[in-house]
Design an enzyme around this catalytic site. Structure first.
Site, PDB file in Angstrom:
ATOM      1  N   HIS A  58       0.861  -1.187   0.000  1.00  0.00           N
ATOM      2  CA  HIS A  58       0.000   0.000   0.000  1.00  0.00           C
ATOM      3  C   HIS A  58       0.899   1.240   0.000  1.00  0.00           C
ATOM      4  O   HIS A  58       1.765   1.393   0.867  1.00  0.00           O
ATOM      5  CB  HIS A  58      -0.875  -0.042   1.252  1.00  0.00           C
ATOM      6  CG  HIS A  58      -1.922   1.018   1.332  1.00  0.00           C
ATOM      7  ND1 HIS A  58      -3.146   0.937   0.688  1.00  0.00           N
ATOM      8  CD2 HIS A  58      -1.943   2.201   2.000  1.00  0.00           C
ATOM      9  CE1 HIS A  58      -3.875   2.008   0.970  1.00  0.00           C
ATOM     10  NE2 HIS A  58      -3.160   2.804   1.760  1.00  0.00           N
ATOM     11  N   GLY A  89      -0.101  -0.038   8.619  1.00  0.00           N
ATOM     12  CA  GLY A  89       1.217   0.592   8.614  1.00  0.00           C
ATOM     13  C   GLY A  89       1.958   0.314   9.901  1.00  0.00           C
ATOM     14  O   GLY A  89       2.809  -0.571   9.982  1.00  0.00           O
ATOM     15  N   MET A 144     -12.068   4.380   5.078  1.00  0.00           N
ATOM     16  CA  MET A 144     -11.077   4.997   5.965  1.00  0.00           C
ATOM     17  C   MET A 144     -11.585   4.887   7.400  1.00  0.00           C
ATOM     18  O   MET A 144     -12.681   5.366   7.718  1.00  0.00           O
ATOM     19  CB  MET A 144     -10.856   6.464   5.610  1.00  0.00           C
ATOM     20  CG  MET A 144     -10.266   6.734   4.228  1.00  0.00           C
ATOM     21  SD  MET A 144      -8.743   5.831   3.857  1.00  0.00           S
ATOM     22  CE  MET A 144      -7.665   6.360   5.188  1.00  0.00           C
ATOM     23  N   GLY A 180      -6.551   2.236   8.212  1.00  0.00           N
ATOM     24  CA  GLY A 180      -6.315   3.147   9.332  1.00  0.00           C
ATOM     25  C   GLY A 180      -6.524   2.489  10.680  1.00  0.00           C
ATOM     26  O   GLY A 180      -7.601   1.964  10.966  1.00  0.00           O
ATOM     27  N   GLY A 181      -5.472   2.467  11.504  1.00  0.00           N
ATOM     28  CA  GLY A 181      -5.609   1.952  12.868  1.00  0.00           C
ATOM     29  C   GLY A 181      -5.817   0.456  12.963  1.00  0.00           C
ATOM     30  O   GLY A 181      -6.326  -0.029  13.980  1.00  0.00           O
ATOM     31  N   PHE A 226      -2.065  10.731   8.321  1.00  0.00           N
ATOM     32  CA  PHE A 226      -0.956  10.248   9.147  1.00  0.00           C
ATOM     33  C   PHE A 226      -1.146   8.771   9.482  1.00  0.00           C
ATOM     34  O   PHE A 226      -2.280   8.318   9.613  1.00  0.00           O
ATOM     35  CB  PHE A 226      -0.889  11.027  10.473  1.00  0.00           C
ATOM     36  CG  PHE A 226      -0.743  12.507  10.277  1.00  0.00           C
ATOM     37  CD1 PHE A 226       0.510  13.066  10.039  1.00  0.00           C
ATOM     38  CD2 PHE A 226      -1.859  13.332  10.299  1.00  0.00           C
ATOM     39  CE1 PHE A 226       0.643  14.438   9.832  1.00  0.00           C
ATOM     40  CE2 PHE A 226      -1.736  14.704  10.083  1.00  0.00           C
ATOM     41  CZ  PHE A 226      -0.479  15.262   9.855  1.00  0.00           C
TER      42      PHE A 226
END
Ligand code: DX5
Ligand code: ZN
Length: 232
Positions: free
Chosen positions: A33, A197, A137, A176-177, A143
């Protein structure tokens, strides 16, 4: 189909993207990604098509490029030609989403949209049939390392129902998260692919163990097959 794991290189060491990409591929990542941020649509600046081009020879693994940029019509073709297998855009960034999705496909990539937490599914109602991927999302983009928004589980579930009701095949990604606690929640709600991430790059046992763990936890929580699609 097992749930796919797409590590985000936004959390990699910025001096060692090629090494991280090789390591993720060897560790069995389903996609790499690539989070592109322009400092306008989102507050942060990351990297551009040059990075996609530079990493393309390093691996056969699919590149999943997430564009968090204004004026995407000026750049999607370049990102596809640089070697992105999927190019995902935000509907808020363009006046002509239908045209943009076709521009991506004409350039040889699969087309996706990402929905900000505040963006309703109705924003993409009339392009659903043109989509290869919808990215829900679960943080406000900009971030890595932010907390998962559990309200979005309902959005993930609603997309699975919409897909079934219309006989569509888009893949549902969640971004995300995602970590060992939230991966099972997203999987249970119907995610096909989990983007991660921090949970991958900051795992104490390293990238390979992180990917294996997320995949195991997600698959254990996933609903039975007919609820999921995962077209590719
Ligand atoms: C957020 C990005 C995400 C992010 C995920 O703007 O789109 O892909 O890198 O990072 P984590 O997993 O740390 O939330
Ligand atoms: Zn992303």
């Amino acid at each position: 189909m097992p749930i796919k794991i797409a590590p985000s290189i936004l959390s990699a060491d910025f001096g060692a993207f090629a090494e991280a990409t090789e390591e993720l591929s060897a560790a069995g990542a389903d996609y790499i990604h690539i989070d592109v941020m322009d400092g306008h649509f989102v507050p942060n600046i990351s990297f551009g098509a040059q990075l996609v081009r530079a990493l393309r020879p390093v691996t056969q693994t699919s590149f999943d490029t997430h564009l968090m940029i204004e004026r995407p019509e000026q750049y999607v073709t370049e990102f596809a030609k640089a070697g992105s297998n999927i190019v995902t855009v935000h509907p808020e960034t363009t006046y002509h989403l239908n045209r943009l999705l076709h521009q991506i496909k004409d350039a040889g990539a699969k087309a996706g949209v990402a929905l900000n937490p505040s963006t309703p599914i109705s924003a993409i109602e009339w392009v659903l049939g043109d989509l290869d991927r919808i990215l829900v999302m679960t943080v406000n983009p900009g971030f890595g390392g932010q907390a998962f928004l559990p309200e979005m589980l309902q959005k993930i579930h609603a997309l699975t129902e919409l897909r079934a009701a219309h006989g569509l095949r888009f893949e549902i990604g969640v971004d995300g998260g995602i970590n060992a606690d939230t991966a099972p929640l997203a999987a249970k709600a119907g995610a096909d692919t989990l983007i991660a991430g921090s949970a991958v790059f900051h795992h104490p046992e390293g990238l390979a163990d992180a990917i294996t763990e997320l995949r195991r936890l997600a698959n254990a929580a996933a609903p039975p097959e007919p609820r999921r699609s995962g077209t590719r």
